[in-house]
Structure formats: structure tokens, C-alpha cells
Write an enzyme that holds these catalytic residues in place. Structure first.
Site, PDB file in Angstrom:
ATOM      1  N   ARG A  66      11.067  -1.861 -11.091  1.00 18.78           N
ATOM      2  CA  ARG A  66       9.623  -1.700 -10.928  1.00 18.78           C
ATOM      3  C   ARG A  66       8.973  -1.433 -12.277  1.00 18.78           C
ATOM      4  O   ARG A  66       9.486  -0.655 -13.084  1.00 18.78           O
ATOM      5  CB  ARG A  66       9.302  -0.531  -9.978  1.00 18.78           C
ATOM      6  N   HIS A  73      -3.490 -15.437   7.596  1.00 14.18           N
ATOM      7  CA  HIS A  73      -2.279 -14.607   7.637  1.00 14.18           C
ATOM      8  C   HIS A  73      -2.411 -13.407   8.579  1.00 14.18           C
ATOM      9  O   HIS A  73      -1.891 -12.329   8.300  1.00 14.18           O
ATOM     10  CB  HIS A  73      -1.897 -14.132   6.234  1.00 14.18           C
ATOM     11  N   LYS A  81       4.020   5.926   4.547  1.00 14.44           N
ATOM     12  CA  LYS A  81       3.324   4.652   4.374  1.00 14.44           C
ATOM     13  C   LYS A  81       3.208   3.872   5.675  1.00 14.44           C
ATOM     14  O   LYS A  81       2.944   2.666   5.643  1.00 14.44           O
ATOM     15  CB  LYS A  81       4.076   3.798   3.340  1.00 14.44           C
ATOM     16  N   PRO A 119       0.803  -1.214   0.000  1.00 15.97           N
ATOM     17  CA  PRO A 119       0.000   0.000   0.000  1.00 15.97           C
ATOM     18  C   PRO A 119       0.847   1.281   0.000  1.00 15.97           C
ATOM     19  O   PRO A 119       1.963   1.289   0.519  1.00 15.97           O
ATOM     20  CB  PRO A 119      -0.808  -0.096   1.294  1.00 15.97           C
ATOM     21  N   GLU A 120       0.279   2.347  -0.591  1.00 18.71           N
ATOM     22  CA  GLU A 120       0.931   3.640  -0.610  1.00 18.71           C
ATOM     23  C   GLU A 120       0.116   4.620   0.237  1.00 18.71           C
ATOM     24  O   GLU A 120      -0.766   4.208   1.000  1.00 18.71           O
ATOM     25  CB  GLU A 120       1.076   4.123  -2.052  1.00 18.71           C
ATOM     26  N   ARG A 142      19.769  15.897  -9.124  1.00 16.90           N
ATOM     27  CA  ARG A 142      19.917  14.459  -9.374  1.00 16.90           C
ATOM     28  C   ARG A 142      19.821  14.135 -10.864  1.00 16.90           C
ATOM     29  O   ARG A 142      19.060  14.759 -11.602  1.00 16.90           O
ATOM     30  CB  ARG A 142      18.835  13.676  -8.628  1.00 16.90           C
TER      31      ARG A 142
END
Length: 293
Positions: free
Chosen positions: A273, A93, A61, A2-3, A161
Site C-alpha cells: 500500500r 454498476h 467498515k 471506503p474507511e 509486534r
């Protein structure tokens, strides 16, 4: 996953338990991959029992349940963790169970069950002091919340960056709460290519990225997050989120772009990702396209 939107949805669902006392705590014995506990499960349950919930917060998070006695129960869902209130009895779980009640006598008062479930075993449950919480999750370690950061602050943190903007947005020391889904969605809405190096973004692009990020996150919170095909995430009430139906690029490889109506959504891999974008809406400068080709 989750974010930020999913954890914020968890926070709002658990916030109604503020003021309740933890009647009992249990770490079920499971024949599956264990998660990380601090302190060890037995000591954790002993220290949780009898404590009162004084507040429920979120840092990026992470879900923070503030207890009396100046301690904080920090739950990190990571990939497949979720927090639920009064879940079904047959839930698998389950990594932590907390029974809570507002009455002094838990036997006579109405109880609620708070559980942390994690199917892949990557989550973390820690009970730490308020001082440790400030040290470990304060601004020196965790970046500003993604809902609060300004475009100029984001630009100043990243403009030197050379890393791709998509990768940089997920750096929690720069900005807290954004992961793979919402970074892809925000960049698409801002019409910025995910591979564009941070040092090459213009001020107008930094504005667009930040404004799009805020819009996407707020919309996702309103719809209680994204429940993907694996069904790993659900709200604390055990209902699916709704924002997955609004995704414009994430997991839509091969579909026509909803924004321009011309491009076909592509998938690439950045920092291991999956990353989704529209090659029409999100063009790279020609010299960069040639270099990456």
C-alpha cells in the site's frame, strides 16, 4: 477505501429510512464482474421483500441494516462500493436496489430507492441472522471501533509486534475501521514514522497516535469522508466528501509538509500500500534508518 468516515457517512444517510418497509428488492443483471451475494441473488431478493428496517448500524467498515425477523443485511463496500439513497436514474454498476416505503400500500405511499453500487466488483452483500452477525462481527473477530479504542488498549494489542505501526493500524482484528488514508494521516499528525516497529513505540507515542487517530476520524466524519480523484466514493446523497481537501500527506508526494513547513512529503510502499509521510516530522531512530537503508 471506503474507511470508517465514509461508511459512517453512509450509515447516517441510510438511518433516515428506519421504520420503512422494503417493497421490493432487485439484483440487476450486469455484464460486469459480479460481487459476492449470500444467499444467491434470487433467494436474497425474495427474503428481503416485505421486511421492515429496524435499525442501521456500522461495524468497522461494514454497514449493517437490521431487519425485522432477527436478520441483518450486511454490506461491505470494500474498495469502490458505496450506498446511495434516491440516486440518479442513469447510475451504472448498481449491485442491489431496494425500494422502501413507510405506507402499507407501496403503490400509494412515497417510495425511496436505496442502492449499493460497486464499480470494481469487490463488495459483498449478505443477509444473515442476528446470531451469525454477533459471531462473525463480534469482539472475538473484529477489534474495537477506532473511534472508541483507548491508547492503552491499542498499545496492549500491538506493543509486542515487530511489524510497522502503519501496517498494524490497518489490521481489522486489532482495531476496526482504519485503512490506508487515515492511518497515514493520523501517524503524520502524531509525528510517528509509519515504519517504526510497534514494539519500539513509547507510551507517549501510543497516546499521540490514538489521540490523532480520533481527531482525524472525527474531522473526516464531519466533512463526510474523502472523495479521491477516481470519484469512486460519494455520500448517500451523491455529493462528494470534503476531507480530501484536508489531507496533510495522503497523495501529496513532493509537496511541502503542512505541519512543519520544512519537509517534502515522501511516498513508500508498506504491505503493498502506498504510504505517505514527512521525513522531518516523522523521523526514525538513527539505528533504524541505517538498517532500512
Amino acid at each position: 477505501m471506503p474507511e470508517l468516515p465514509e461508511v459512517e457517512t453512509m450509515r447516517r444517510g441510510v438511518a433516515r429510512l428506519r421504520g420503512a418497509r422494503i417493497c421490493s428488492a432487485e439484483v440487476p443483471v450486469l455484464n460486469v464482474e459480479p460481487i459476492e451475494y449470500l444467499p444467491a441473488p434470487g433467494e436474497l431478493c425474495r427474503r428481503l421483500a416485505g421486511r421492515r428496517v429496524e435499525g442501521v448500524d456500522r461495524v468497522g467498515k461494514r454497514l449493517l441494516i437490521r431487519l425485522d425477523g432477527e436478520e441483518v443485511l450486511v454490506i461491505e463496500p470494500r474498495m469502490t462500493g458505496r450506498v446511495m439513497v434516491d440516486p440518479p436514474d442513469n447510475l451504472s454498476h448498481v449491485r442491489l436496489k431496494l425500494r422502501l416505503c413507510w405506507e402499507e400500500n407501496c403503490e400509494t405511499g412515497r417510495q425511496h430507492l436505496l442502492v449499493f453500487r460497486d464499480t470494481r466488483g469487490l463488495g459483498v452483500v449478505r443477509l444473515i441472522s442476528e446470531d451469525d452477525c454477533r459471531r462473525e462481527l463480534g469482539p472475538e473477530k473484529i477489534g474495537p471501533d477506532a473511534l472508541a479504542i483507548t491508547w492503552s488498549e491499542l498499545r496492549n494489542r500491538l506493543r509486542k509486534r515487530r511489524s510497522p505501526i502503519k501496517v498494524a493500524l490497518m489490521d481489522q482484528s486489532v482495531m476496526a475501521g482504519v485503512g490506508n488514508i487515515y492511518a497515514s494521516e493520523a501517524l503524520h499528525r502524531a509525528r510517528v514514522h509509519p515504519q517504526l516497529p510497534c514494539c519500539l513505540l513509547s507510551s507517549s507515542q501510543w497516546r499521540a497516535v490514538t489521540e490523532s487517530l480520533h481527531q482525524v476520524l472525527r474531522e473526516a466524519i464531519t466533512l463526510q469522508g474523502s472523495t479521491l480523484g477516481d470519484g469512486a466514493y460519494a455520500t448517500p446523497e451523491n455529493t462528494p466528501g470534503g476531507y480530501q481537501n484536508e489531507h496533510r500527506v495522503y497523495q501529496r508526494e513532493g509537496e511541502k509538509c503542512r505541519q512543519c513547513g520544512k519537509g517534502i512529503i515522501r511516498r513508500i510502499v508498506l504491505a503493498q500500500r502506498s504510504t505517505f509521510f514527512c521525513p522531518v516530522c516523522q523521523r526514525l531512530p538513527l539505528r533504524l534508518r541505517r538498517r532500512l537503508a
